[in-house]
Design a protein around this motif. Sequence first.
Motif, short mmCIF file in Angstrom:
data_model
loop_
_atom_site.label_atom_id
_atom_site.label_comp_id
_atom_site.label_asym_id
_atom_site.label_seq_id
_atom_site.Cartn_x
_atom_site.Cartn_y
_atom_site.Cartn_z
N GLU A 100 16.84 -34.05 -26.68
CA GLU A 100 16.88 -35.32 -27.41
C GLU A 100 17.84 -36.32 -26.78
O GLU A 100 17.91 -37.46 -27.23
N GLN A 101 18.55 -35.94 -25.74
CA GLN A 101 19.50 -36.85 -25.09
C GLN A 101 18.73 -37.87 -24.25
O GLN A 101 17.66 -37.58 -23.74
N PRO A 102 19.30 -39.06 -24.08
CA PRO A 102 18.66 -40.06 -23.23
C PRO A 102 18.64 -39.61 -21.76
O PRO A 102 19.49 -38.82 -21.34
N PRO A 103 17.68 -40.11 -20.97
CA PRO A 103 17.60 -39.70 -19.56
C PRO A 103 18.87 -40.00 -18.76
O PRO A 103 19.18 -39.28 -17.80
N ALA A 104 19.63 -41.01 -19.14
CA ALA A 104 20.86 -41.33 -18.42
C ALA A 104 21.88 -40.19 -18.50
O ALA A 104 22.70 -40.00 -17.60
N VAL A 105 21.82 -39.40 -19.57
CA VAL A 105 22.73 -38.27 -19.72
C VAL A 105 22.44 -37.21 -18.66
O VAL A 105 23.35 -36.63 -18.08
N PHE A 106 21.15 -36.97 -18.40
CA PHE A 106 20.80 -35.99 -17.38
C PHE A 106 21.21 -36.46 -15.99
O PHE A 106 21.65 -35.67 -15.16
#
Length: 162
Positions: A100-106
């Motif tokens: 559920e985290q935004p792609p920027a977190v990855f």
Amino acid sequence: LLPLPPSQCGWLILAGMIVNRNVTECGCRLSSLVLADIIDEDRVVNLREKPMSSSIAGMHAIASKPGQSLAPMIGWYVLRSAGYTVGDKPSTDMGQVALEQPPAVFDALLRLLIFLPGVVGVVQVVLWQLYGLHGPALQQMKAQVEQLDADAKDRGKVESSV
């Protein structure tokens, strides 16, 4: 950063964490040997009868401990600035929370867990290559330490016989 969906990006992050953990554990096990060689070199270069091991080990701690304390705080700041959210409701499925985290977190995780240790490792290897205590120079220094120890032992025998 990489054109991967978050579900596959997680495996890359996990693999990077495992490799990083194993490589750093191997390096940390050998750091005391390197520090001992630096202490011996100081003894040879400055012609000390006794090594200044506590001073050198203390300087090593002064240089390394702040980084060990600040690194988790900086990592948390980078993740939070990338949009990482802890979540409001308790969940038993941590994989779902991670997806559920935004792609920027990855992207931030990839930078923190794979690329940053890789860059720092390469810089460290380059800097250690500039330091001349390896190969024949290391063997020569160890021979000089043995000679210093033998001389000190001989002086001790002469003083005790007088």
